[in-house]
Scaffold this motif. Structure first.
Motif, PDB file in Angstrom:
ATOM      1  N   ASP A  88      -5.726 -20.018 -15.291  1.00 18.73           N
ATOM      2  CA  ASP A  88      -6.631 -21.068 -15.755  1.00 18.73           C
ATOM      3  C   ASP A  88      -7.966 -20.448 -16.141  1.00 18.73           C
ATOM      4  O   ASP A  88      -8.686 -19.914 -15.296  1.00 18.73           O
ATOM      5  CB  ASP A  88      -6.857 -22.107 -14.641  1.00 18.73           C
ATOM      6  CG  ASP A  88      -5.916 -23.281 -14.782  1.00 18.73           C
ATOM      7  OD1 ASP A  88      -5.571 -23.616 -15.931  1.00 18.73           O
ATOM      8  OD2 ASP A  88      -5.530 -23.862 -13.756  1.00 18.73           O
ATOM      9  N   HIS A  89      -8.288 -20.506 -17.420  1.00 21.30           N
ATOM     10  CA  HIS A  89      -9.517 -19.911 -17.927  1.00 21.30           C
ATOM     11  C   HIS A  89      -9.713 -20.486 -19.323  1.00 21.30           C
ATOM     12  O   HIS A  89      -8.732 -20.665 -20.052  1.00 21.30           O
ATOM     13  CB  HIS A  89      -9.360 -18.385 -17.990  1.00 21.30           C
ATOM     14  CG  HIS A  89     -10.636 -17.662 -18.285  1.00 21.30           C
ATOM     15  ND1 HIS A  89     -11.695 -17.619 -17.404  1.00 21.30           N
ATOM     16  CD2 HIS A  89     -11.028 -16.950 -19.367  1.00 21.30           C
ATOM     17  CE1 HIS A  89     -12.672 -16.906 -17.941  1.00 21.30           C
ATOM     18  NE2 HIS A  89     -12.299 -16.497 -19.126  1.00 21.30           N
ATOM     19  N   PRO A  90     -10.950 -20.784 -19.723  1.00 23.59           N
ATOM     20  CA  PRO A  90     -11.142 -21.339 -21.063  1.00 23.59           C
ATOM     21  C   PRO A  90     -10.519 -20.417 -22.126  1.00 23.59           C
ATOM     22  O   PRO A  90     -10.814 -19.230 -22.146  1.00 23.59           O
ATOM     23  CB  PRO A  90     -12.669 -21.389 -21.211  1.00 23.59           C
ATOM     24  CG  PRO A  90     -13.180 -21.450 -19.805  1.00 23.59           C
ATOM     25  CD  PRO A  90     -12.212 -20.658 -18.972  1.00 23.59           C
ATOM     26  N   THR A 140      -6.228  -8.839 -21.030  1.00 18.25           N
ATOM     27  CA  THR A 140      -6.070 -10.096 -20.279  1.00 18.25           C
ATOM     28  C   THR A 140      -6.378 -11.285 -21.182  1.00 18.25           C
ATOM     29  O   THR A 140      -5.769 -12.338 -21.072  1.00 18.25           O
ATOM     30  CB  THR A 140      -7.015 -10.148 -19.063  1.00 18.25           C
ATOM     31  OG1 THR A 140      -8.377 -10.063 -19.519  1.00 18.25           O
ATOM     32  CG2 THR A 140      -6.728  -9.009 -18.092  1.00 18.25           C
ATOM     33  N   HIS A 141      -7.368 -11.107 -22.042  1.00 22.28           N
ATOM     34  CA  HIS A 141      -7.747 -12.085 -23.061  1.00 22.28           C
ATOM     35  C   HIS A 141      -8.797 -11.420 -23.935  1.00 22.28           C
ATOM     36  O   HIS A 141      -9.150 -10.261 -23.697  1.00 22.28           O
ATOM     37  CB  HIS A 141      -8.225 -13.404 -22.457  1.00 22.28           C
ATOM     38  CG  HIS A 141      -9.447 -13.330 -21.582  1.00 22.28           C
ATOM     39  ND1 HIS A 141      -9.657 -12.334 -20.659  1.00 22.28           N
ATOM     40  CD2 HIS A 141     -10.541 -14.145 -21.488  1.00 22.28           C
ATOM     41  CE1 HIS A 141     -10.809 -12.547 -20.022  1.00 22.28           C
ATOM     42  NE2 HIS A 141     -11.368 -13.628 -20.516  1.00 22.28           N
ATOM     43  N   THR A 142      -9.274 -12.147 -24.941  1.00 23.88           N
ATOM     44  CA  THR A 142     -10.162 -11.478 -25.896  1.00 23.88           C
ATOM     45  C   THR A 142     -11.585 -12.038 -25.866  1.00 23.88           C
ATOM     46  O   THR A 142     -12.294 -11.975 -26.866  1.00 23.88           O
ATOM     47  CB  THR A 142      -9.574 -11.543 -27.326  1.00 23.88           C
ATOM     48  OG1 THR A 142      -9.280 -12.909 -27.648  1.00 23.88           O
ATOM     49  CG2 THR A 142      -8.320 -10.707 -27.440  1.00 23.88           C
ATOM     50  N   HIS A 143     -12.006 -12.571 -24.719  1.00 26.42           N
ATOM     51  CA  HIS A 143     -13.435 -12.881 -24.594  1.00 26.42           C
ATOM     52  C   HIS A 143     -14.229 -11.576 -24.751  1.00 26.42           C
ATOM     53  O   HIS A 143     -13.747 -10.499 -24.403  1.00 26.42           O
ATOM     54  CB  HIS A 143     -13.726 -13.513 -23.225  1.00 26.42           C
ATOM     55  CG  HIS A 143     -13.395 -14.981 -23.188  1.00 26.42           C
ATOM     56  ND1 HIS A 143     -13.227 -15.677 -22.008  1.00 26.42           N
ATOM     57  CD2 HIS A 143     -13.199 -15.880 -24.180  1.00 26.42           C
ATOM     58  CE1 HIS A 143     -12.949 -16.944 -22.286  1.00 26.42           C
ATOM     59  NE2 HIS A 143     -12.924 -17.093 -23.601  1.00 26.42           N
ATOM     60  N   TRP A 144     -15.447 -11.723 -25.273  1.00 23.41           N
ATOM     61  CA  TRP A 144     -16.275 -10.557 -25.585  1.00 23.41           C
ATOM     62  C   TRP A 144     -16.271  -9.493 -24.507  1.00 23.41           C
ATOM     63  O   TRP A 144     -16.148  -8.304 -24.800  1.00 23.41           O
ATOM     64  CB  TRP A 144     -17.737 -11.013 -25.774  1.00 23.41           C
ATOM     65  CG  TRP A 144     -18.079 -11.434 -27.148  1.00 23.41           C
ATOM     66  CD1 TRP A 144     -17.358 -11.193 -28.285  1.00 23.41           C
ATOM     67  CD2 TRP A 144     -19.234 -12.168 -27.533  1.00 23.41           C
ATOM     68  NE1 TRP A 144     -18.011 -11.738 -29.357  1.00 23.41           N
ATOM     69  CE2 TRP A 144     -19.156 -12.341 -28.925  1.00 23.41           C
ATOM     70  CE3 TRP A 144     -20.327 -12.682 -26.855  1.00 23.41           C
ATOM     71  CZ2 TRP A 144     -20.139 -13.018 -29.639  1.00 23.41           C
ATOM     72  CZ3 TRP A 144     -21.306 -13.355 -27.558  1.00 23.41           C
ATOM     73  CH2 TRP A 144     -21.208 -13.520 -28.940  1.00 23.41           C
ATOM     74  N   ASP A 145     -16.477  -9.945 -23.270  1.00 24.68           N
ATOM     75  CA  ASP A 145     -16.675  -8.950 -22.211  1.00 24.68           C
ATOM     76  C   ASP A 145     -15.415  -8.143 -21.929  1.00 24.68           C
ATOM     77  O   ASP A 145     -15.465  -7.184 -21.170  1.00 24.68           O
ATOM     78  CB  ASP A 145     -17.215  -9.597 -20.935  1.00 24.68           C
ATOM     79  CG  ASP A 145     -16.374 -10.750 -20.430  1.00 24.68           C
ATOM     80  OD1 ASP A 145     -15.909 -11.559 -21.245  1.00 24.68           O
ATOM     81  OD2 ASP A 145     -16.165 -10.835 -19.190  1.00 24.68           O
ATOM     82  N   HIS A 146     -14.301  -8.482 -22.584  1.00 25.32           N
ATOM     83  CA  HIS A 146     -13.051  -7.742 -22.370  1.00 25.32           C
ATOM     84  C   HIS A 146     -12.621  -6.943 -23.603  1.00 25.32           C
ATOM     85  O   HIS A 146     -11.587  -6.280 -23.575  1.00 25.32           O
ATOM     86  CB  HIS A 146     -11.946  -8.711 -21.919  1.00 25.32           C
ATOM     87  CG  HIS A 146     -12.307  -9.386 -20.630  1.00 25.32           C
ATOM     88  ND1 HIS A 146     -11.792  -9.009 -19.407  1.00 25.32           N
ATOM     89  CD2 HIS A 146     -13.203 -10.384 -20.378  1.00 25.32           C
ATOM     90  CE1 HIS A 146     -12.336  -9.762 -18.452  1.00 25.32           C
ATOM     91  NE2 HIS A 146     -13.194 -10.598 -19.014  1.00 25.32           N
ATOM     92  N   ILE A 147     -13.404  -7.052 -24.682  1.00 23.45           N
ATOM     93  CA  ILE A 147     -13.057  -6.299 -25.900  1.00 23.45           C
ATOM     94  C   ILE A 147     -14.243  -5.530 -26.484  1.00 23.45           C
ATOM     95  O   ILE A 147     -14.079  -4.706 -27.373  1.00 23.45           O
ATOM     96  CB  ILE A 147     -12.493  -7.219 -27.013  1.00 23.45           C
ATOM     97  CG1 ILE A 147     -13.521  -8.270 -27.435  1.00 23.45           C
ATOM     98  CG2 ILE A 147     -11.181  -7.882 -26.561  1.00 23.45           C
ATOM     99  CD1 ILE A 147     -13.143  -9.021 -28.719  1.00 23.45           C
ATOM    100  N   THR A 184      -8.011 -11.301 -13.416  1.00 26.62           N
ATOM    101  CA  THR A 184      -9.287 -11.751 -13.923  1.00 26.62           C
ATOM    102  C   THR A 184      -8.999 -12.237 -15.336  1.00 26.62           C
ATOM    103  O   THR A 184      -8.054 -11.746 -15.932  1.00 26.62           O
ATOM    104  CB  THR A 184     -10.307 -10.607 -13.896  1.00 26.62           C
ATOM    105  OG1 THR A 184     -11.622 -11.104 -14.054  1.00 26.62           O
ATOM    106  CG2 THR A 184     -10.051  -9.580 -14.987  1.00 26.62           C
ATOM    107  N   ASP A 185      -9.646 -13.121 -15.901  1.00 26.78           N
ATOM    108  CA  ASP A 185     -10.607 -14.093 -15.407  1.00 26.78           C
ATOM    109  C   ASP A 185      -9.804 -15.335 -15.020  1.00 26.78           C
ATOM    110  O   ASP A 185      -8.982 -15.781 -15.817  1.00 26.78           O
ATOM    111  CB  ASP A 185     -11.595 -14.456 -16.499  1.00 26.78           C
ATOM    112  CG  ASP A 185     -12.375 -13.242 -17.020  1.00 26.78           C
ATOM    113  OD1 ASP A 185     -12.002 -12.097 -16.742  1.00 26.78           O
ATOM    114  OD2 ASP A 185     -13.347 -13.446 -17.738  1.00 26.78           O
ATOM    115  N   ALA A 186     -10.089 -15.913 -13.888  1.00 27.02           N
ATOM    116  CA  ALA A 186      -9.236 -16.985 -13.412  1.00 27.02           C
ATOM    117  C   ALA A 186      -9.967 -17.947 -12.491  1.00 27.02           C
ATOM    118  O   ALA A 186     -10.729 -17.536 -11.627  1.00 27.02           O
ATOM    119  CB  ALA A 186      -8.036 -16.394 -12.688  1.00 27.02           C
TER     120      ALA A 186
HETATM  121 ZN   LIG Z   1     -13.110 -14.745 -19.972  1.00 25.93          ZN
END
Ligand SMILES: [Zn+2]
Ligand SMILES: [Zn+2]
Lengths: 318, 113
Positions: free
Chosen positions: A187-189, A107-114, A208-210
């Motif tokens: 919409d997410h940083p 979904t994206h590469t923020h820490w909690d997702h990788i 998620t995350d949105a």
């Molecule tokens: Zn995130």
């Protein structure tokens, strides 16, 4: 289609504290007062009848969801810490013999997702093949950076499985057309993307995350359209509505009440709340869920989605 | 959803009727945008509102922010059980001055409260 949840916690892994475990034990023992629990089976029956948030926990691992079509093709959405346990589970299948094939979409590469990615054992077994997808650019570089020797002993190159990186398109067919995946920017940083997965006549949406910056008009409608008639909508409900709209505006997450409004408008079948706030104890998440149920109660019964709190180990069969 | 606007003494009263959701709340937003006039206060009477969604709550929130910024007094009145419960679930009760009836809100504003 089967949707299985391996990590449902938002932002950071959240192990239960000793105090939280003790509080659960105290509550359970107080609830047992006056019951005849003299044989072991009676004790087991009593414990297994307790609600999940009292006998266990919603779970502390960060985002990872497994999606299987009827043919058994494996699609993993996000590699939060929940993927470690999924990897252990997969070792008893062809992935343990270096004969597995799967796809991971981010979904994206923020820490909690990788952050679970370097602990996903099937990636270390030669012969396994993984297709890795992201809408964000340079996925390979992002993953390599996380495993640079300064931060982690095993580099991306040490993961011996065959890895192919793909730029995600708005709509793609995976597994020779047996799964269709569509993407939508949220919409997410730093941006995140929701995915709608369709297979065997069923559909699930991972959203998620949105954050939803507006709750009306074309902005609202584009989400309603993307979620339309999904069998399962996995929804970022990290905050209360007041947090989402007031205290934590622009933090990039949403709330159960907004989720219910979207699910009702989109005629979603089942809605799963995930990305639980790490500072919220299990009973607070349960309280937020009950408040959401009261909110849902005002909707005519025929328009109500089924609403559940996502927990580790939960599986939905379609 | 309809909004009826009347002036009474020091206050503008906006009476909301019907369902305030993602599809109707923009009209409420527009109806409230120019209220109240200079030196006036605003009573939003919700006794005719039977359904409030998160979009409706967001309109109320915007109104409360504007009241603080522009320095007018805002009262919500006449909340039925369904609307009151939604405000409570959302944790919005502390963000508003809520009065039982339009009349009690008006009396308070007339008394300079
Ligand atoms: Zn995130
Ligand atoms: Zn996250």
């Amino acid at each position: 289609m089967t949707v299985r949840f391996w990590g449902v916690r938002g932002s950071i892994p959240t192990p239960l504290s000793n105090e939280a475990i003790e509080a659960k034990l105290v509550d359970a023992l107080r609830g047992a007062q006056g019951l005849d629990l003299s044989d072991e089976q009676a004790v087991r029956d009593y414990v297994s009848a307790l609600p999940l948030h009292m006998r266990g926990s919603w779970g502390g691992n960060t985002t990872c969801v497994e999606v299987r079509n009827n043919a058994g093709d494996l699609l993993i959405i996000d590699a939060g810490t929940g993927i470690r346990e999924l990897g252990q589970h997969l070792l008893s299948s062809e992935f343990g013999k270096g004969q597995g094939r799967g796809a991971i979409v981010f979904t994206h590469t923020h820490w909690d997702h990788i952050q679970g990615f370097p602990f996903f054992v099937p990636l270390f077994i030669p012969g396994n093949r993984f297709d890795l997808y992201a809408c964000h650019d340079h996925l390979e570089d992002r993953l390599r950076y996380q495993q640079a020797p300064k931060f982690f002993p095993a580099t991306l190159e040490m993961m011996a499985a065959d890895k192919t990186y793909h730029q995600m398109l708005p709509t793609m067919e995976l597994f020779d057309g047996r799964m269709k995946v569509s993407a939508m920017e949220m919409d997410h940083p730093g941006q995140a993307f929701a995915y709608r997965v369709e297979a065997d006549g069923h559909s699930m949406v991972m959203a998620t995350d949105a954050e939803y910056r507006d709750l009306v008009g074309d902005y609202w409608q584009k989400y309603v359209d993307f979620f339309r008639s999904a069998d399962v909508l996995v929804f970022d409900a990290q905050y209360t509505l007041r947090e989402a709209l007031v205290e934590k505006q622009n933090w990039g997450h949403s709330s159960a009440m907004i989720g219910i409004d979207l699910a009702v408008d989109a005629r979603v079948e089942t809605m799963v709340f995930v990305h639980h706030e790490p500072t919220y104890p299990d009973d607070k998440i349960n309280q937020i869920f009950h408040d959401a149920m009261r909110y849902l109660d005002r909707v005519p019964a025929s328009e109500r989605p089924r609403v559940v709190v996502g927990y580790e180990g939960m599986a939905i069969e379609l | 959803m309809t909004t009826e606007v009347v002036q009474q003494g020091p206050a503008i009263i906006a009476r909301v009727q019907g369902r305030v959701d993602a599809y109707t709340s923009p009209a409420l937003d527009v109806a409230l945008a120019t209220l109240p006039g200079a030196g006036q206060h605003l009573i939003l009477d919700l006794s005719g509102a039977d359904y409030l969604s998160s979009a409706g709550l967001r309109v109320l929130l915007g109104l409360a922010k504007r009241a603080r910024a522009e320095g007018f007094q805002l009262r919500l009145s006449g909340l039925g059980p369904a609307v009151a419960e939604v405000l409570e679930i959302a944790g919005f009760v502390p963000l508003f001055e809520i009065r039982d009836t339009e009349a009690s809100a008006l009396a308070e504003l007339a008394a300079g409260g």
